[in-house]
Design a protein around this motif. Sequence first.
Motif, PDB file in Angstrom:
ATOM      1  N   ILE A  90      27.368  17.339  42.902  1.00  0.00           N
ATOM      2  CA  ILE A  90      27.214  16.611  43.997  1.00  0.00           C
ATOM      3  C   ILE A  90      25.630  15.961  44.184  1.00  0.00           C
ATOM      4  O   ILE A  90      24.824  17.113  44.301  1.00  0.00           O
ATOM      5  CB  ILE A  90      27.541  17.102  45.544  1.00  0.00           C
ATOM      6  CG1 ILE A  90      28.928  17.538  45.392  1.00  0.00           C
ATOM      7  CG2 ILE A  90      27.351  15.882  46.651  1.00  0.00           C
ATOM      8  CD1 ILE A  90      29.808  16.497  45.542  1.00  0.00           C
ATOM      9  N   HIS A  91      25.232  14.899  44.201  1.00  0.00           N
ATOM     10  CA  HIS A  91      23.760  14.304  44.189  1.00  0.00           C
ATOM     11  C   HIS A  91      23.606  13.696  45.634  1.00  0.00           C
ATOM     12  O   HIS A  91      24.270  12.726  45.889  1.00  0.00           O
ATOM     13  CB  HIS A  91      23.721  13.288  43.063  1.00  0.00           C
ATOM     14  CG  HIS A  91      22.106  12.943  43.319  1.00  0.00           C
ATOM     15  ND1 HIS A  91      21.818  11.783  42.595  1.00  0.00           N
ATOM     16  CD2 HIS A  91      21.074  13.349  43.853  1.00  0.00           C
ATOM     17  CE1 HIS A  91      20.405  11.440  42.643  1.00  0.00           C
ATOM     18  NE2 HIS A  91      20.039  12.218  43.330  1.00  0.00           N
ATOM     19  N   LEU A  92      22.572  14.621  46.451  1.00  0.00           N
ATOM     20  CA  LEU A  92      22.573  13.938  47.785  1.00  0.00           C
ATOM     21  C   LEU A  92      21.236  13.324  47.711  1.00  0.00           C
ATOM     22  O   LEU A  92      20.056  13.913  47.171  1.00  0.00           O
ATOM     23  CB  LEU A  92      22.436  15.089  48.695  1.00  0.00           C
ATOM     24  CG  LEU A  92      23.633  15.853  49.252  1.00  0.00           C
ATOM     25  CD1 LEU A  92      23.461  17.071  50.225  1.00  0.00           C
ATOM     26  CD2 LEU A  92      24.379  14.757  49.985  1.00  0.00           C
ATOM     27  N   PHE A 116      28.864  13.408  38.203  1.00  0.00           N
ATOM     28  CA  PHE A 116      28.284  13.608  39.711  1.00  0.00           C
ATOM     29  C   PHE A 116      29.061  12.716  40.690  1.00  0.00           C
ATOM     30  O   PHE A 116      29.911  11.850  40.206  1.00  0.00           O
ATOM     31  CB  PHE A 116      26.871  13.047  39.523  1.00  0.00           C
ATOM     32  CG  PHE A 116      26.088  13.686  38.971  1.00  0.00           C
ATOM     33  CD1 PHE A 116      25.288  14.786  39.242  1.00  0.00           C
ATOM     34  CD2 PHE A 116      25.736  13.190  37.372  1.00  0.00           C
ATOM     35  CE1 PHE A 116      24.212  15.490  38.417  1.00  0.00           C
ATOM     36  CE2 PHE A 116      24.608  13.806  36.483  1.00  0.00           C
ATOM     37  CZ  PHE A 116      24.064  15.100  37.266  1.00  0.00           C
ATOM     38  N   THR A 117      29.057  12.992  41.880  1.00  0.00           N
ATOM     39  CA  THR A 117      29.285  12.147  43.064  1.00  0.00           C
ATOM     40  C   THR A 117      28.194  11.970  43.654  1.00  0.00           C
ATOM     41  O   THR A 117      27.734  13.008  44.161  1.00  0.00           O
ATOM     42  CB  THR A 117      30.617  12.754  43.781  1.00  0.00           C
ATOM     43  OG1 THR A 117      31.488  13.236  42.996  1.00  0.00           O
ATOM     44  CG2 THR A 117      30.949  11.481  45.042  1.00  0.00           C
ATOM     45  N   LEU A 142      13.541  14.874  48.836  1.00  0.00           N
ATOM     46  CA  LEU A 142      14.034  13.622  48.220  1.00  0.00           C
ATOM     47  C   LEU A 142      15.332  13.747  47.638  1.00  0.00           C
ATOM     48  O   LEU A 142      16.124  12.830  47.781  1.00  0.00           O
ATOM     49  CB  LEU A 142      13.036  13.442  47.081  1.00  0.00           C
ATOM     50  CG  LEU A 142      11.474  13.119  47.513  1.00  0.00           C
ATOM     51  CD1 LEU A 142      10.543  12.728  46.400  1.00  0.00           C
ATOM     52  CD2 LEU A 142      11.399  12.012  48.585  1.00  0.00           C
ATOM     53  N   HIS A 143      15.645  14.890  46.753  1.00  0.00           N
ATOM     54  CA  HIS A 143      16.866  15.021  46.459  1.00  0.00           C
ATOM     55  C   HIS A 143      17.578  16.380  46.643  1.00  0.00           C
ATOM     56  O   HIS A 143      16.780  17.338  46.442  1.00  0.00           O
ATOM     57  CB  HIS A 143      17.073  14.575  44.968  1.00  0.00           C
ATOM     58  CG  HIS A 143      16.489  13.326  44.672  1.00  0.00           C
ATOM     59  ND1 HIS A 143      17.621  12.240  44.584  1.00  0.00           N
ATOM     60  CD2 HIS A 143      15.423  12.502  44.614  1.00  0.00           C
ATOM     61  CE1 HIS A 143      16.670  10.795  44.381  1.00  0.00           C
ATOM     62  NE2 HIS A 143      15.590  11.261  44.365  1.00  0.00           N
ATOM     63  N   TYR A 144      18.871  16.655  46.624  1.00  0.00           N
ATOM     64  CA  TYR A 144      19.380  17.832  46.590  1.00  0.00           C
ATOM     65  C   TYR A 144      20.416  17.689  45.566  1.00  0.00           C
ATOM     66  O   TYR A 144      21.072  16.394  45.473  1.00  0.00           O
ATOM     67  CB  TYR A 144      20.134  18.262  47.821  1.00  0.00           C
ATOM     68  CG  TYR A 144      19.376  18.547  49.077  1.00  0.00           C
ATOM     69  CD1 TYR A 144      18.737  19.812  48.924  1.00  0.00           C
ATOM     70  CD2 TYR A 144      18.925  17.799  50.081  1.00  0.00           C
ATOM     71  CE1 TYR A 144      17.703  20.191  50.196  1.00  0.00           C
ATOM     72  CE2 TYR A 144      18.025  17.864  50.936  1.00  0.00           C
ATOM     73  CZ  TYR A 144      17.483  19.287  50.976  1.00  0.00           C
ATOM     74  OH  TYR A 144      16.735  19.866  51.892  1.00  0.00           O
ATOM     75  N   LEU A 166      19.603  22.653  43.957  1.00  0.00           N
ATOM     76  CA  LEU A 166      18.320  22.332  43.392  1.00  0.00           C
ATOM     77  C   LEU A 166      17.896  21.427  44.565  1.00  0.00           C
ATOM     78  O   LEU A 166      18.469  20.390  44.897  1.00  0.00           O
ATOM     79  CB  LEU A 166      18.397  21.706  42.085  1.00  0.00           C
ATOM     80  CG  LEU A 166      17.243  21.441  41.116  1.00  0.00           C
ATOM     81  CD1 LEU A 166      16.338  22.714  41.211  1.00  0.00           C
ATOM     82  CD2 LEU A 166      17.326  20.644  40.072  1.00  0.00           C
ATOM     83  N   LYS A 167      16.680  21.751  44.991  1.00  0.00           N
ATOM     84  CA  LYS A 167      16.059  20.851  45.997  1.00  0.00           C
ATOM     85  C   LYS A 167      14.809  20.248  45.362  1.00  0.00           C
ATOM     86  O   LYS A 167      13.983  21.105  44.965  1.00  0.00           O
ATOM     87  CB  LYS A 167      15.652  21.659  47.357  1.00  0.00           C
ATOM     88  CG  LYS A 167      14.872  20.949  48.555  1.00  0.00           C
ATOM     89  CD  LYS A 167      14.522  21.880  49.498  1.00  0.00           C
ATOM     90  CE  LYS A 167      13.833  21.218  50.611  1.00  0.00           C
ATOM     91  NZ  LYS A 167      13.566  22.131  51.908  1.00  0.00           N
TER      92      LYS A 167
END
Length: 399
Positions: free
Chosen positions: A109-111, A48-49, A98-100, A76-77
Amino acid sequence: MLTSNQNVPVFLIDPLILELINKDFEQVKNTSHGSTSECKFFCVPRDFTAFALWYHLWKNEEGWFRIAENMGFQCLKIESKDPRLDGIDSLSGTEIPLHYICRLANHAIHLVVFHERNGNYLWHGHLRLKGHMDRRFVPFRKLQFGRYPGAFDRPELQQITVDGLEVFIPKDPVHFLEEIPHSRFIECRYKEARAFFQQYLDDNTVEAMTFRKNAKELLQLAAKTLKKLGVRFWLSSGTCLGWYRQCNIIPYSKDVDLGIFIQDYKSDIISAFHDVGLPLKHKFGKVEDSLELSFQGKDDIKLDIFFFYEETDHMWNGGTQAKTGKKFKYLFPKFTLCWTEFVDMKIHVPCETVEYIEANYGKSWKIPVKTWDWKRSPPNVRPNGIWPISEWDEVIQLY
C-alpha cells in the motif's frame, strides 16, 4: 480495518482502480456495504494500491505505525523538510512525513501524504530514498506517485462500497484522474531569493508595496476568470522572472504578464474580463498570427496576455508596434507546464523555467534591469515583417 479503526483519513487515488470504478460508476454507487459480490476492482493484478492520506485531519500518527507493524505490515516512512517553512528562516528544516509504503505478503500500500498549502490546494512531496533505505523493499519504479512533487485541487470526497469494502474516493474521479499526469509541482527558490535581496535591497517604499498588492489582486482576479473559462495559462515575462528570481512581484514592472497557448484561446475571454471590471486596452494581431491582449487594471496596472504558437522545434509569441505596424516574434525553446505557489495561489509556470527565462532575458537575468525596450532588449526578439495597411483596423486596436 487498520485505517478505519485508527481513524486514518485516507481516500483512494489509485489510477488503475479509479479508472475501473469510473467505468462502472453507476453500479458501484448503488452497491450497499457488506454485499459480497465477486472481487472485481481490488483483485486486479498490480504491485501497489495508492491511497492519499489527508495529513491535517490526522490525529494519531505515532500509534498508527506501531499497530500496523503489529498486524504484520512492514512499513517504510519517508520524510523530508517542510517546503512551506522554507521562506521562514527560523523554521526551515522541520521534517514532515511525505510517503508511507506498507508491505504485507506480496502486495504493498502506498500512502501518499497530502498536505494543505496556501491557496486551498493539496500538495505531496517527492519520494526520495535516503542512503540507508532498502532499494529492493518494493519495485519503487512502478509507483504512480512521488517521482516528483505534485499539486491537486482539494477534492470533495464521497464514500462508496468497492468489493464489499467502504472507501472514500474523489467525488469527481474523472477530474482527479485528469490532474495526475499534469500535477508536477516546483517550489519557488527561497534560498536564491534571499541571496538576491541581500545583494539588491528589496524596494519597500509605499509605491512598491501598493503596486505589489494591486498586482497580486489583479493576478488573482485574472486567474479566477480564466479558470472559470477553462483556459490554461502561466506566468510569463517579468511576472515569471519575479517568481523565479525573487519569489515575488517585481515592483518596477508596472504590469502582470500571462501566457496562453493559442489552441486554448476562447472568443469570450475579452467579454469575461470586461465583466469583472478589466476593460480591453489594446488588441494586437489575430488568432491566426501574433495575438496579444492587454486589459486595464486599477491604478494604471496592465494585464498583458501573450498567445503562444507552436512550431516543430520551438514556440513563439508575437509583438506589434502600433504606430508603424511592424511585427516582432519572440522565440522560446519548447516547454511544458508545472504548478507552483505564488501570491497565495496554485498557478502554472514553465517547467523548464531557466531556459524560458534565458530566452527572454539572456544569461544575466539575475541582475535587475530597470530600462527595458520590448522591441530591442530581449535576446529572443526577431523582426517578423509588417502588417498590411488594409488589415490595420483588425490587427491594431487601441481603446
